[in-house]
Design a protein around this motif. Sequence first.
Motif, PDB file in Angstrom:
ATOM      1  N   GLN B  15       0.696  -1.319   0.268  1.00 21.53           N
ATOM      2  CA  GLN B  15       0.154  -0.555  -0.243  1.00 21.53           C
ATOM      3  C   GLN B  15       0.894   0.996  -0.083  1.00 21.53           C
ATOM      4  OE1 GLN B  15      -0.367  -2.626   1.881  1.00 21.53           O
ATOM      5  NE2 GLN B  15      -2.947  -3.406   1.775  1.00 21.53           N
ATOM      6  N   ARG B  16       1.971   1.426   0.704  1.00 20.22           N
ATOM      7  CA  ARG B  16       2.910   2.063   0.661  1.00 20.22           C
ATOM      8  C   ARG B  16       3.830   2.814  -0.299  1.00 20.22           C
ATOM      9  NH1 ARG B  16       4.468   1.245   7.111  1.00 20.22           N
ATOM     10  NH2 ARG B  16       2.131   1.881   8.167  1.00 20.22           N
ATOM     11  N   ARG B  17       3.735   1.827  -1.042  1.00 21.78           N
ATOM     12  CA  ARG B  17       5.125   1.723  -2.125  1.00 21.78           C
ATOM     13  C   ARG B  17       4.309   2.729  -3.490  1.00 21.78           C
ATOM     14  NH1 ARG B  17       4.879  -2.297  -4.179  1.00 21.78           N
ATOM     15  NH2 ARG B  17       6.033  -4.115  -2.580  1.00 21.78           N
ATOM     16  N   VAL B  18       2.591   1.699  -3.472  1.00 22.06           N
ATOM     17  CA  VAL B  18       1.907   2.480  -4.106  1.00 22.06           C
ATOM     18  C   VAL B  18       1.579   3.830  -4.052  1.00 22.06           C
ATOM     19  CG1 VAL B  18      -0.083   1.592  -5.876  1.00 22.06           C
ATOM     20  CG2 VAL B  18       0.942  -0.230  -4.909  1.00 22.06           C
ATOM     21  N   ILE B  19       1.054   4.201  -3.043  1.00 23.01           N
ATOM     22  CA  ILE B  19       1.137   5.715  -2.657  1.00 23.01           C
ATOM     23  C   ILE B  19       1.666   6.255  -3.097  1.00 23.01           C
ATOM     24  CG2 ILE B  19       0.452   7.198  -0.637  1.00 23.01           C
ATOM     25  CD1 ILE B  19      -1.494   4.539   0.387  1.00 23.01           C
ATOM     26  N   LEU B  20       2.765   5.760  -2.507  1.00 19.29           N
ATOM     27  CA  LEU B  20       4.026   6.487  -2.608  1.00 19.29           C
ATOM     28  C   LEU B  20       4.480   7.115  -4.231  1.00 19.29           C
ATOM     29  CD1 LEU B  20       6.390   8.489  -0.808  1.00 19.29           C
ATOM     30  CD2 LEU B  20       7.945   6.178  -0.930  1.00 19.29           C
ATOM     31  N   GLU B  21       4.153   5.910  -5.550  1.00 15.04           N
ATOM     32  CA  GLU B  21       4.177   5.967  -6.894  1.00 15.04           C
ATOM     33  C   GLU B  21       3.571   6.557  -7.144  1.00 15.04           C
ATOM     34  OE1 GLU B  21       6.089   1.104  -6.900  1.00 15.04           O
ATOM     35  OE2 GLU B  21       4.212   1.298  -7.248  1.00 15.04           O
ATOM     36  N   GLU B  22       2.040   6.198  -7.006  1.00 26.42           N
ATOM     37  CA  GLU B  22       0.871   6.869  -7.850  1.00 26.42           C
ATOM     38  C   GLU B  22       1.390   8.828  -7.181  1.00 26.42           C
ATOM     39  OE1 GLU B  22      -1.183   6.275  -9.808  1.00 26.42           O
ATOM     40  OE2 GLU B  22       0.396   4.043  -9.652  1.00 26.42           O
ATOM     41  N   LEU B  23       1.354   8.878  -5.994  1.00 27.11           N
ATOM     42  CA  LEU B  23       2.209  10.251  -6.082  1.00 27.11           C
ATOM     43  C   LEU B  23       3.423  11.296  -7.115  1.00 27.11           C
ATOM     44  CD1 LEU B  23       1.377  12.587  -3.610  1.00 27.11           C
ATOM     45  CD2 LEU B  23       2.365  12.145  -1.928  1.00 27.11           C
ATOM     46  N   LYS B  24       3.901  10.594  -7.367  1.00 26.03           N
ATOM     47  CA  LYS B  24       5.599  10.917  -7.408  1.00 26.03           C
ATOM     48  C   LYS B  24       4.974  10.960  -8.920  1.00 26.03           C
ATOM     49  CE  LYS B  24      10.000   9.367  -9.182  1.00 26.03           C
ATOM     50  NZ  LYS B  24      11.392   8.782  -8.276  1.00 26.03           N
ATOM     51  N   LYS B  25       3.922   9.964  -9.756  1.00 26.94           N
ATOM     52  CA  LYS B  25       3.653  10.379 -11.220  1.00 26.94           C
ATOM     53  C   LYS B  25       2.663  11.286 -11.231  1.00 26.94           C
ATOM     54  CE  LYS B  25       2.377   5.526 -12.248  1.00 26.94           C
ATOM     55  NZ  LYS B  25       1.250   4.786 -12.235  1.00 26.94           N
ATOM     56  N   LEU B  26       1.887  11.495 -10.731  1.00 27.46           N
ATOM     57  CA  LEU B  26       1.485  12.807 -10.557  1.00 27.46           C
ATOM     58  C   LEU B  26       1.448  14.671  -9.589  1.00 27.46           C
ATOM     59  CD1 LEU B  26      -1.833  11.985  -7.655  1.00 27.46           C
ATOM     60  CD2 LEU B  26      -1.856  11.915 -10.599  1.00 27.46           C
ATOM     61  N   LYS B  27       1.352  15.397 -11.151  1.00 30.23           N
ATOM     62  CA  LYS B  27       2.189  16.166 -11.481  1.00 30.23           C
ATOM     63  C   LYS B  27       2.352  17.459  -9.894  1.00 30.23           C
ATOM     64  CE  LYS B  27       3.874  15.852 -15.982  1.00 30.23           C
ATOM     65  NZ  LYS B  27       3.646  16.397 -16.772  1.00 30.23           N
ATOM     66  N   ALA B  28       0.531  17.124  -9.965  1.00 27.39           N
ATOM     67  CA  ALA B  28      -0.437  17.981  -9.038  1.00 27.39           C
ATOM     68  C   ALA B  28       0.125  17.420  -7.837  1.00 27.39           C
ATOM     69  CB  ALA B  28      -2.116  17.976  -9.623  1.00 27.39           C
ATOM     70  N   HIS B  29      -1.140  17.943  -6.827  1.00 26.61           N
ATOM     71  CA  HIS B  29      -0.828  18.303  -4.970  1.00 26.61           C
ATOM     72  C   HIS B  29      -1.787  17.813  -4.705  1.00 26.61           C
ATOM     73  CE1 HIS B  29       2.449  21.313  -6.373  1.00 26.61           C
ATOM     74  NE2 HIS B  29       3.222  20.510  -5.683  1.00 26.61           N
ATOM     75  N   PRO B  30      -1.939  16.279  -5.198  1.00 27.20           N
ATOM     76  CA  PRO B  30      -3.553  15.799  -4.788  1.00 27.20           C
ATOM     77  C   PRO B  30      -3.608  16.221  -3.203  1.00 27.20           C
ATOM     78  CG  PRO B  30      -2.189  14.304  -5.152  1.00 27.20           C
ATOM     79  CD  PRO B  30      -1.213  14.884  -5.555  1.00 27.20           C
ATOM     80  N   THR B  31      -4.864  15.897  -3.291  1.00 27.28           N
ATOM     81  CA  THR B  31      -5.704  15.309  -1.420  1.00 27.28           C
ATOM     82  C   THR B  31      -5.473  14.261  -1.648  1.00 27.28           C
ATOM     83  OG1 THR B  31      -7.999  15.334  -3.124  1.00 27.28           O
ATOM     84  CG2 THR B  31      -6.974  17.692  -2.001  1.00 27.28           C
ATOM     85  N   ALA B  32      -5.616  13.744  -0.464  1.00 30.61           N
ATOM     86  CA  ALA B  32      -5.986  12.460   0.206  1.00 30.61           C
ATOM     87  C   ALA B  32      -6.531  11.977  -0.097  1.00 30.61           C
ATOM     88  CB  ALA B  32      -6.422  12.257   1.727  1.00 30.61           C
ATOM     89  N   ASP B  33      -8.749  12.158  -0.926  1.00 28.98           N
ATOM     90  CA  ASP B  33      -9.281  11.229  -1.443  1.00 28.98           C
ATOM     91  C   ASP B  33      -8.806  11.213  -3.259  1.00 28.98           C
ATOM     92  OD1 ASP B  33     -11.860  12.925  -0.220  1.00 28.98           O
ATOM     93  OD2 ASP B  33     -11.267  13.231  -2.546  1.00 28.98           O
ATOM     94  N   GLU B  34      -7.575  12.287  -4.013  1.00 29.03           N
ATOM     95  CA  GLU B  34      -7.957  12.436  -5.159  1.00 29.03           C
ATOM     96  C   GLU B  34      -6.414  11.093  -4.346  1.00 29.03           C
ATOM     97  OE1 GLU B  34      -7.503  16.231  -6.055  1.00 29.03           O
ATOM     98  OE2 GLU B  34      -6.363  16.078  -5.508  1.00 29.03           O
TER      99      GLU B  34
END
Lengths: 146, 146
Positions: B15-34
Motif C-alpha cells: 500500500q505504501r509503495r503504491v501510494i508513493l509511486e502514484e504520488l510521484k507520477k501525479l505532477k499536481a498536489h493531490p488531496t487524500a481522496d484524490e
Amino acid sequence: MSDPPPKRRLRMTRQRRVILEELKKLKAHPTADEVYEVVRERLPRISLSTVYRDLETLCEWGKVRLLEVGCAKKHFDYDTRDHYHVRCARCGRVENLPVEPFTYLEQAFRDLTDYEVTGHKLELIGICPECKRKEEEEKKSKEEAP
Amino acid sequence: MSDPPPKRRLRMTRQRRVILEELKKLKAHPTADEVYEVVRERLPRISLSTVYRDLETLCEWGKVRLLEVGCAKKHFDYDTRDHYHVRCARCGRVENLPVEPFTYLEQAFRDLTDYEVTGHKLELIGICPECKRKEEEEKKSKEEAP
DNA sequence: TTCAGCAATAGGAGTTATTCCTATCTTATG
DNA sequence: CATAAGATAGGAATAACTCCTATTGCTGAA
Ligand SMILES: [Mn+2]
Ligand SMILES: [Mn+2]
Ligand SMILES: [Zn+2]
Ligand SMILES: [Zn+2]
C-alpha cells in the motif's frame, strides 16, 4: 439566463454590531467559536450559526478579513488591511507581524506562473512563548524521573 | 512518567509503495481522496483510512510533504524540498513556483516576534488558466442574452 | 519451518468544523 | 397598520478527517 445581482440591503443588526465590537476588542485572531464564546456574554441567545453567517456577511461587506492560515479552522481579523502573520505550529495561535507587505513580490513572481496573480500570503511558522514554556517543563520533568 | 519513544520499525508495505509511486507520477498536489482514487485502480481493496494513515506515516518518515494551503483540505507533495506554491482561489489547485525560497526571510523577521521561528510559507494566490477560461465564457454568455 | 508478537489493514463508527434548512421574528417602508 | 425582505435560533446535514477493532501479514528468533 440568470438575473442581475439582487443587491439586498444589509442591515447592521445588534448581533452584527456586537460581533464586530468584540472582534475589535480581541487582539488575537479568533476562530468562529471563540467569537461565539465572547459574544454570548452580551447576547446569551445568539446561535453559533448566526455567528458563522454574520462573520461571512461582514467579510463580504469588507468589515472583517477571513484568514486562511494553516489547514484547520477559519480565523477572523478585524484589521482588513494587508499584513502578514506568525502562526504557532503547536496551538495554532496567530499574531501580526509588524512589517509592510512586499508589494513587489507579486510583480516579481508573475512570470513564473500562468495563473492570473491576485495576491500573496506570507506566514511565519514558529512556537509561541507559551508553548515553548510548556515544552521545556515537560523536558525537565522527564530528566528528573527517567 | 511516560516511556521512551517505542521506535517501531516502519515497513514499506505494498500500500505504501503504491501510494508513493502514484504520488510521484501525479505532477499536481493531490488531496487524500484524490490519492485514494488513483491508488484504488491498482489496489481495489485499499481503504480510505489506510490512505490517510499511510500518507501521514510517509510524512513522518520524510518521504512525503504535507502542504497546508488555504484552509480546506490537506494536499500532499512528493517533493519534500522547500519550495513555494501558487494556489487557485477558485478551485484550490496548487502548483509549484520555480524559484528558490528566500532563506534570509526568517532571519530578517526574527526580531519582529517573540515566537521561536522555525519556518515560513509563501503562497501566491491567483486564478488558474482553466478557471479563468470558464469565467470568461460565463461573462460572454451573459452579454449575449441579458 | 515454525510461530510469537508487533505492524498494518479494511471497514466502519465517531468527531470537528462548517454549512444548510426552516419556522419564526424584526425592521423598514408605503 | 400591512407587507415583504432580511435576519435569527435551533437543529439537521455534510465534508474531511480521525479513531477503533477485529483480522491479517511479516519477520526474526528458536
Ligand atoms: Mn492580523
Ligand atoms: Mn510542490
Ligand atoms: Zn502555541
Ligand atoms: Zn482554478
